[in-house]
Design a protein around this motif. Structure first.
Motif, PDB file in Angstrom:
ATOM      1  N   ARG A  18     -79.979 -28.857   5.929  1.00 20.54           N
ATOM      2  CA  ARG A  18     -78.988 -27.817   6.202  1.00 20.54           C
ATOM      3  C   ARG A  18     -78.493 -27.894   7.642  1.00 20.54           C
ATOM      4  O   ARG A  18     -79.268 -28.114   8.561  1.00 20.54           O
ATOM      5  CB  ARG A  18     -79.621 -26.457   5.928  1.00 20.54           C
TER       6      ARG A  18
ATOM      7  N   GLU B   1     -74.397 -22.436   6.728  1.00 25.41           N
ATOM      8  CA  GLU B   1     -74.219 -21.872   5.386  1.00 25.41           C
ATOM      9  C   GLU B   1     -73.119 -22.572   4.596  1.00 25.41           C
ATOM     10  O   GLU B   1     -73.033 -22.420   3.377  1.00 25.41           O
ATOM     11  CB  GLU B   1     -73.957 -20.362   5.452  1.00 25.41           C
ATOM     12  N   THR B   2     -72.304 -23.399   5.265  1.00 27.23           N
ATOM     13  CA  THR B   2     -71.221 -24.094   4.568  1.00 27.23           C
ATOM     14  C   THR B   2     -71.434 -25.599   4.440  1.00 27.23           C
ATOM     15  O   THR B   2     -70.654 -26.265   3.761  1.00 27.23           O
ATOM     16  CB  THR B   2     -69.864 -23.852   5.268  1.00 27.23           C
TER      17      THR B   2
ATOM     18  N   PHE C  81     -78.582 -20.762  -3.624  1.00 27.43           N
ATOM     19  CA  PHE C  81     -77.675 -21.371  -2.659  1.00 27.43           C
ATOM     20  C   PHE C  81     -76.525 -21.958  -3.467  1.00 27.43           C
ATOM     21  O   PHE C  81     -76.738 -22.831  -4.310  1.00 27.43           O
ATOM     22  CB  PHE C  81     -78.370 -22.508  -1.881  1.00 27.43           C
TER      23      PHE C  81
ATOM     24  N   ASP D 268     -76.120 -17.292  -0.574  1.00 27.65           N
ATOM     25  CA  ASP D 268     -76.855 -17.966   0.490  1.00 27.65           C
ATOM     26  C   ASP D 268     -78.149 -17.205   0.778  1.00 27.65           C
ATOM     27  O   ASP D 268     -78.476 -16.917   1.918  1.00 27.65           O
ATOM     28  CB  ASP D 268     -75.988 -18.070   1.750  1.00 27.65           C
TER      29      ASP D 268
ATOM     30  N   ARG E  70     -71.821 -22.365  -3.252  1.00 26.08           N
ATOM     31  CA  ARG E  70     -70.556 -21.998  -2.619  1.00 26.08           C
ATOM     32  C   ARG E  70     -69.377 -22.289  -3.535  1.00 26.08           C
ATOM     33  O   ARG E  70     -69.034 -23.439  -3.768  1.00 26.08           O
ATOM     34  CB  ARG E  70     -70.358 -22.742  -1.300  1.00 26.08           C
TER      35      ARG E  70
END
Length: 183
Positions: A72, A75-76, A26, A37, A28
């Motif tokens: 969470r 995904e961002t 994970f 991801d 970004r």
């Protein structure tokens, strides 16, 4: 249900043994320029403020092998915390992601046999604490690892997380997951 299934996962009582898949992670953008991801996350939804705790034992061996808890939203927007194996030693680690990942680590002088994580959510604030066990029996007192702000809705996901970004996979055992509402 796993977000990305690991190679193997076996539940026995309150223990979950997992073998991670290679090239799972994970992350970004920040510093490395990529987005991944596809790490292993077993979420449960929780409403409002809560405290979650889990014990983790891992056979870390390859660069960036990692295991712990993840909170969470998407995904961002997420937070992962636990132990990460970096440059031949275990580190307490926390990554806070709000479009971009931000990573903090604390190297451990001795590799603990296991550790406990506590993630407490109050409104938009998340506090991460860790306690270590040198012998697998007793634990040190919880100490704060990270205090973070995230744009959190009322309902979020929390659960065990593990990944092997650079390695061939490793075994990790999660036990005693508890998620309790705060008043």
């Amino acid at each position: 249900m796993w977000t990305t299934p690991p190679i193997r996962a076996e539940q026995q009582g309150d223990s979950l043994t997992v073998f991670t898949a290679p090239s799972s992670d994970f992350w970004r953008v920040t510093h490395y320029g990529f987005i991944r991801d596809n790490g292993h996350f077993l979420p449960q939804e929780v409403q409002g403020d809560f405290v979650a705790e889990i014990e983790v034992r891992g056979a870390y061996r390859d660069q960036y092998d990692q295991a712990g808890l993840m909170l969470r939203i998407s995904e961002t927007v997420w937070l992962k915390c636990g132990v990460e194996y970096v440059e031949g030693r275990q580190h307490l680690s926390a990554v806070v992601t709000n479009e971009y990942s931000d990573w903090s680590v604390l190297p451990l002088d001795d590799a603990p046999v296991s550790f406990r994580l506590r993630v407490e959510r109050r409104g938009q604030t998340v506090e991460v604490q860790a306690a270590l066990s040198e012998d697998g029996q007793g634990f040190s007192a919880f100490q704060m690892l990270r205090l973070a702000w995230l744009p959190l809705p009322d309902a979020v996901q929390i659960g065990p997380m593990c990944a092997s970004p650079d390695g061939q996979g490793f075994e990790v055992v999660f036990s005693g997951l508890r998620v309790n509402a705060l008043e």
